[in-house]
Design a protein around this motif. Structure first.
Motif, PDB file in Angstrom:
ATOM      1  N   LYS A 165       0.836  -1.197   0.000  1.00 45.59           N
ATOM      2  CA  LYS A 165       0.000   0.000   0.000  1.00 45.59           C
ATOM      3  C   LYS A 165       0.873   1.249   0.000  1.00 45.59           C
ATOM      4  O   LYS A 165       1.814   1.358   0.784  1.00 45.59           O
ATOM      5  CB  LYS A 165      -0.913   0.012   1.236  1.00 45.59           C
ATOM      6  CG  LYS A 165      -1.801   1.246   1.331  1.00 45.59           C
ATOM      7  CD  LYS A 165      -2.643   1.209   2.601  1.00 45.59           C
ATOM      8  CE  LYS A 165      -3.508   2.450   2.726  1.00 45.59           C
ATOM      9  NZ  LYS A 165      -4.313   2.451   3.977  1.00 45.59           N
ATOM     10  N   VAL A 166       0.561   2.194  -0.879  1.00 41.90           N
ATOM     11  CA  VAL A 166       1.263   3.472  -0.923  1.00 41.90           C
ATOM     12  C   VAL A 166       0.585   4.413   0.068  1.00 41.90           C
ATOM     13  O   VAL A 166      -0.616   4.676  -0.020  1.00 41.90           O
ATOM     14  CB  VAL A 166       1.245   4.077  -2.331  1.00 41.90           C
ATOM     15  CG1 VAL A 166       1.982   5.418  -2.355  1.00 41.90           C
ATOM     16  CG2 VAL A 166       1.858   3.113  -3.340  1.00 41.90           C
ATOM     17  N   ILE A 167       1.364   4.925   1.030  1.00 46.57           N
ATOM     18  CA  ILE A 167       0.749   5.768   2.063  1.00 46.57           C
ATOM     19  C   ILE A 167       1.104   7.246   1.927  1.00 46.57           C
ATOM     20  O   ILE A 167       0.510   8.084   2.621  1.00 46.57           O
ATOM     21  CB  ILE A 167       1.134   5.297   3.473  1.00 46.57           C
ATOM     22  CG1 ILE A 167       2.650   5.428   3.696  1.00 46.57           C
ATOM     23  CG2 ILE A 167       0.673   3.876   3.711  1.00 46.57           C
ATOM     24  CD1 ILE A 167       3.053   5.269   5.150  1.00 46.57           C
ATOM     25  N   GLY A 168       2.035   7.594   1.051  1.00 43.83           N
ATOM     26  CA  GLY A 168       2.350   9.007   0.921  1.00 43.83           C
ATOM     27  C   GLY A 168       3.507   9.287  -0.003  1.00 43.83           C
ATOM     28  O   GLY A 168       4.212   8.385  -0.462  1.00 43.83           O
ATOM     29  N   VAL A 169       3.695  10.575  -0.266  1.00 40.98           N
ATOM     30  CA  VAL A 169       4.749  11.068  -1.149  1.00 40.98           C
ATOM     31  C   VAL A 169       5.582  12.090  -0.383  1.00 40.98           C
ATOM     32  O   VAL A 169       5.042  12.906   0.376  1.00 40.98           O
ATOM     33  CB  VAL A 169       4.156  11.736  -2.402  1.00 40.98           C
ATOM     34  CG1 VAL A 169       5.247  12.378  -3.257  1.00 40.98           C
ATOM     35  CG2 VAL A 169       3.350  10.729  -3.216  1.00 40.98           C
ATOM     36  N   ILE A 170       6.887  12.025  -0.548  1.00 44.86           N
ATOM     37  CA  ILE A 170       7.779  13.056  -0.015  1.00 44.86           C
ATOM     38  C   ILE A 170       8.417  13.772  -1.201  1.00 44.86           C
ATOM     39  O   ILE A 170       9.034  13.137  -2.059  1.00 44.86           O
ATOM     40  CB  ILE A 170       8.868  12.461   0.893  1.00 44.86           C
ATOM     41  CG1 ILE A 170       8.242  11.863   2.151  1.00 44.86           C
ATOM     42  CG2 ILE A 170       9.895  13.522   1.262  1.00 44.86           C
ATOM     43  CD1 ILE A 170       9.239  11.202   3.089  1.00 44.86           C
TER      44      ILE A 170
END
Length: 378
Positions: A277-282
């Motif tokens: 699961k992708v939870i965010g972008v930095i």
């Protein structure tokens, strides 16, 4: 006090001596042999090291001597150092593994939060963010490990001040070096100094076996968080770790230019295809602060938002930008010096941005939701 009372006091004091590599009391690791005390208060402590040439030998012996000498009534301390037998090492590794055979430590029932830090391409500062994020989590009281899965471009050891560090082998178990409080394993730690500049040219099967060994033979202990520093792109390592750790959650690192969005999106798509699961972008390198306070967007702007928007399409849970990290000279200098910016310059804007991500991850805790508790109702 009687000799037996003094002996009990010494054993109690030794229980506070922690093995620097395994991070457990040496009394729990069966590293203490015979302890005797003469009527005059002269103590003799038997110390069993795990292996010949144990890198922590001097530290452990000093701590044992100081602990025993701290007991009221002890006039002198002699430490008799020996090395564990093969049978004793085998018993130690079995105890550390909880009696289990050689299996991956971070299976489906593990409570360790696993975050895979990925990017579409190299040069976006993914390893610097991974290392600093790990240290920031340690500073928040968590136990943290890093698997430097970037086999071809390993850099985590240098960023954490572990250049030249070597893991310790106890039988078939590998103890990872610790830098800035973070337990780290990297292929660079297995290369001789003369080979440090040599390129690692491996094909898929060997890469898969290496990742499998890192997750099986390396003893991380009970971690709150495990960070995976993935190589850029969508190659064999990303696929292998997706298969080995499908429960890992993914954080995508990108740069601000919109042209980078499509490339970054691909690495996240591969993760999703393996069940992660992708939870965010930095967004890294998000502008350079000028002396007058204005921002110079050297690499454009909007890339982080674009990646998040692309990854949110068709998803029930939207993907958000966790942080936008400005260009920082201190961040680069800290990586070169092996002193992460979250320690060397905590007020730097880049450090503050990384700390905000650590705050968010630390607040998530070790969830039990959806996990089997191993209980039965009678």
């Amino acid at each position: 006090m009687t000799s037996e009372q003094l002996r009990a006091g010494i054993l109690s004091a030794l229980a506070r001596v922690i093995d620097p590599e395994i991070r457990k009391p040496i009394t729990e690791l069966d590293m203490i042999g015979a302890v005797t005390v003469s009527p005059e208060g002269q103590a003799t402590v038997g110390l069993r090291l795990t292996i010949v040439g144990c890198p922590a030998a001097d530290t452990i012996e000093r701590d044992v001597r100081e602990a025993a000498a701290s007991v009221t009534g002890i006039s002198s301390v002699a430490v008799e150092v020996s090395v564990m037998s093969r049978e004793q090492r085998t018993a130690l590794t079995e105890k550390l593994r909880g009696g289990r055979t050689r299996v991956a430590q971070f299976g489906p029932d593990s409570l360790t939060r696993i975050y895979a830090i990925t990017s579409g391409k190299g040069g976006v500062g993914k390893s610097s963010i991974t290392a600093n994020l790990a240290v920031a989590l340690v500073d928040r009281g968590l136990t943290v490990g890093i698997v430097d899965a970037d086999v071809f471009g390993f850099s985590i050891p240098g960023i954490l001040g572990l250049a030249g560090a070597r893991p310790t082998r106890v039988g078939e178990m590998i103890l990872p070096p610790i830098g800035c409080g973070v337990k780290v394993i990297s292929i660079g730690m297995f290369l001789e100094p003369s080979e440090s500049a040599r390129a690692v040219s491996w094909r898929g099967p060997m890469l898969h076996r290496t990742m499998q060994q890192f997750l099986t033979d390396v003893y991380f202990g009970d971690l709150d968080v495990l960070l995976l520093d993935l190589p850029p792109g969508t190659g064999d390592v990303a696929i292998s770790l997706g298969q080995l750790l499908p429960q890992a959650e993914v954080i995508v690192v990108t740069t601000p230019q919109p042209a980078a969005a499509e490339v970054a999106e691909r690495s996240a798509i591969v993760a999703r295809q393996t069940g992660q699961k992708v939870i965010g972008v930095i967004e890294n390198m998000a502008g350079l602060v000028q002396p007058d306070g204005s921002i110079l967007d050297l690499f454009g702007s909007g890339g982080g938002d674009e990646v998040a928007a692309r990854l949110s399409r068709g998803q029930d849970d939207p993907v958000t930008v966790l942080a936008s990290i400005p260009i920082s000279v201190a961040l680069r200098e800290g990586g070169d010096a092996g002193v992460p910016i979250v320690r060397s310059a905590p007020t730097d804007p880049a450090s503050v941005a990384i700390a905000s991500v650590a705050d968010g991850l630390a607040s998530r805790g070790r969830g039990l939701a959806g996990r089997k508790l191993g209980l039965s109702v009678r």
